[in-house]
Design a protein around this motif. Structure first.
Motif, PDB file in Angstrom:
ATOM      1  N   MET A   1       0.834  -1.208   0.000  1.00 35.38           N
ATOM      2  CA  MET A   1       0.000   0.000   0.000  1.00 35.38           C
ATOM      3  C   MET A   1       0.868   1.257   0.000  1.00 35.38           C
ATOM      4  SD  MET A   1      -2.848  -1.214   2.821  1.00 35.38           S
ATOM      5  CE  MET A   1      -1.583  -1.442   4.068  1.00 35.38           C
ATOM      6  N   ILE A   2       0.761   2.018  -1.062  1.00 28.69           N
ATOM      7  CA  ILE A   2       1.415   3.315  -1.152  1.00 28.69           C
ATOM      8  C   ILE A   2       0.393   4.427  -0.973  1.00 28.69           C
ATOM      9  CG2 ILE A   2       2.873   4.823  -2.556  1.00 28.69           C
ATOM     10  CD1 ILE A   2       4.225   2.275  -1.650  1.00 28.69           C
TER      11      ILE A   2
ATOM     12  N   THR B   1       6.137  -1.206  -7.743  1.00 28.85           N
ATOM     13  CA  THR B   1       6.404  -2.525  -8.320  1.00 28.85           C
ATOM     14  C   THR B   1       7.839  -2.979  -8.116  1.00 28.85           C
ATOM     15  OG1 THR B   1       6.828  -1.460 -10.468  1.00 28.85           O
ATOM     16  CG2 THR B   1       4.606  -2.294 -10.067  1.00 28.85           C
ATOM     17  N   VAL B   2       8.719  -2.085  -7.700  1.00 24.64           N
ATOM     18  CA  VAL B   2      10.083  -2.504  -7.379  1.00 24.64           C
ATOM     19  C   VAL B   2      10.070  -3.430  -6.174  1.00 24.64           C
ATOM     20  CG1 VAL B   2      12.363  -1.734  -6.631  1.00 24.64           C
ATOM     21  CG2 VAL B   2      11.107  -0.420  -8.358  1.00 24.64           C
TER      22      VAL B   2
ATOM     23  N   GLU C   1       0.082  -5.942  -6.498  1.00 25.23           N
ATOM     24  CA  GLU C   1      -1.167  -6.179  -5.781  1.00 25.23           C
ATOM     25  C   GLU C   1      -1.011  -5.850  -4.310  1.00 25.23           C
ATOM     26  OE1 GLU C   1      -3.435  -9.782  -6.527  1.00 25.23           O
ATOM     27  OE2 GLU C   1      -2.066 -10.246  -8.174  1.00 25.23           O
ATOM     28  N   ARG C   2      -2.068  -5.304  -3.760  1.00 23.68           N
ATOM     29  CA  ARG C   2      -2.153  -5.121  -2.310  1.00 23.68           C
ATOM     30  C   ARG C   2      -2.780  -6.382  -1.742  1.00 23.68           C
ATOM     31  NH1 ARG C   2      -3.412   0.749  -2.067  1.00 23.68           N
ATOM     32  NH2 ARG C   2      -5.209   0.449  -0.731  1.00 23.68           N
ATOM     33  N   TYR C   3      -2.300  -6.834  -0.593  1.00 23.13           N
ATOM     34  CA  TYR C   3      -2.853  -8.071  -0.062  1.00 23.13           C
ATOM     35  C   TYR C   3      -2.865  -8.049   1.459  1.00 23.13           C
ATOM     36  CZ  TYR C   3       2.055  -9.522   0.618  1.00 23.13           C
ATOM     37  OH  TYR C   3       3.369  -9.592   1.007  1.00 23.13           O
TER      38      TYR C   3
ATOM     39  N   GLY D   1      -2.616 -13.283   1.893  1.00 23.21           N
ATOM     40  CA  GLY D   1      -3.858 -13.134   1.161  1.00 23.21           C
ATOM     41  C   GLY D   1      -3.742 -13.491  -0.303  1.00 23.21           C
ATOM     42  N   LEU D   2      -2.528 -13.431  -0.868  1.00 27.27           N
ATOM     43  CA  LEU D   2      -2.310 -13.798  -2.268  1.00 27.27           C
ATOM     44  C   LEU D   2      -2.138 -15.295  -2.441  1.00 27.27           C
ATOM     45  CD1 LEU D   2       0.164 -11.004  -3.458  1.00 27.27           C
ATOM     46  CD2 LEU D   2      -2.263 -11.226  -3.980  1.00 27.27           C
ATOM     47  N   GLY D   3      -2.097 -16.015  -1.315  1.00 23.72           N
ATOM     48  CA  GLY D   3      -1.866 -17.445  -1.353  1.00 23.72           C
ATOM     49  C   GLY D   3      -0.500 -17.784  -0.794  1.00 23.72           C
TER      50      GLY D   3
END
Length: 316
Positions: free
Chosen positions: A244-245, A254-255, A261-263, A305-307
């Motif tokens: 989260m930015i 993305t760096v 994705e936020r998770y 949360g992304l797995g």
């Protein structure tokens, strides 16, 4: 409004610093220690002098804090008619977890302060435990009259939930078996937007939601009083988020997060209930009660949360 919310908890950090200074000062003479012990010991019956001192102190501190917040956060921005905003989707609800935490612990401070005066348990619950709710609701009103922000029903619901968590346990068990706690670790996201997420570690503790974790820490022995489980041992479930930015869109750096994705993050860990550590010193009890809002570093199991899952040998 959400980006400023973390800074309001700075009052608790200042309070903890003051306690450290008092610890050093009163450790110099035994007579001073005894006097301080008598001062901190809760009164058995209502002590009107203590009660008046408390009411005057709370009124002065509350007024000074609100005046300060008005000057720091609102004075340089235009006013508006009172209005609401819907910020429930922002920061993956990390700010709402912060409101639950703040309302609970401010209410706990208020109830324990009234206990110190010898006030009845009913007064502690009605007037003390609602201290956080009253203060945070006033801040919401300030937000509602600011053109740059607005009052949030989500924040109000979170504030009520934090207060209800404290009151319901007192009514049900006459003790706090489940305590909201906080932990923090630094993240690379703050460097992408330091004006919002913090340019120093001190600011990041309050602003960088990516590094914050909010816990519900449950005392095992309180639910199994006949067991041989240590009275201080807790099990804690935590909630965090990453990537989260900004608060309300899907932009991330993305760096640091190639998936863009936020998770959410969910945790299971062990903890310590510092208030269960036996001591006859009322000063030590006060210190332990204050720091019981912080989750101790411990081995932790994480569900992403992304797995996927991850085990931390020592998670902050």
């Amino acid at each position: 409004m959400v980006e400023q919310a973390g800074n309001k908890s700075i009052i608790l950090k200042v309070f903890k610093s003051i306690l450290f200074v008092l610890l050093f000062w009163f450790s110099q003479t035994s007579s001073a220690q005894n006097a301080f012990e008598r001062f901190l010991k809760p009164s058995d019956t209502l002590n009107k002098k203590r009660l008046n001192t408390l009411l005057i102190s709370e009124t002065a501190i509350g007024a000074a804090t609100l005046i300060g917040l008005n000057q720091v956060w609102y004075a340089d921005y235009p006013r508006s008619d009172f209005h609401f905003i819907n910020d429930n989707a922002e920061w993956l609800q990390m700010d709402k977890a912060g409101h639950v935490f703040s309302a609970y612990h401010l209410g706990s401070i208020g109830a324990n302060a009234l206990k110190w005066t010898g006030a009845s348990r009913k007064s502690q619950l009605i007037y003390g435990s609602t201290l956080g709710l009253a203060f945070l609701t006033t801040v919401e009103v300030f937000d509602g009259y600011s053109a740059n922000w607005g009052a949030s029903l989500g924040d109000v619901a979170a504030n009520i939930s934090g207060t209800a968590l404290y009151v319901s346990q007192e009514l049900l068990w006459k003790e706090q078996r489940i305590v909201p706690k906080f932990s923090f670790h630094t993240t690379p996201y703050a460097s992408a937007r330091p004006s919002v997420l913090g340019s120093s570690v001190q600011e990041q503790v309050l602003k960088d939601y990516n590094g914050q974790t909010y816990w519900l820490s449950a005392n095992i022995h309180s639910f199994a009083k006949t067991s041989a489980i240590p009275k201080w041992l807790n099990v804690a479930v935590g909630y965090g988020a990453e990537g989260m930015i900004t608060g309300n869109d899907e932009f991330v750096n993305t760096v640091f997060l190639p998936e863009s994705e936020r998770y959410r993050q969910f945790y299971l860990s062990l903890d310590v209930d510092l208030t269960k550590i036996e001591t006859k010193s009322h000063f030590v009890k006060t210190i332990l009660t204050v720091f019981n809002s912080i989750k101790i570093p411990a081995p932790t199991f994480e569900i992403k949360g992304l797995g996927g899952t991850k085990f931390h040998w020592l998670y902050f």
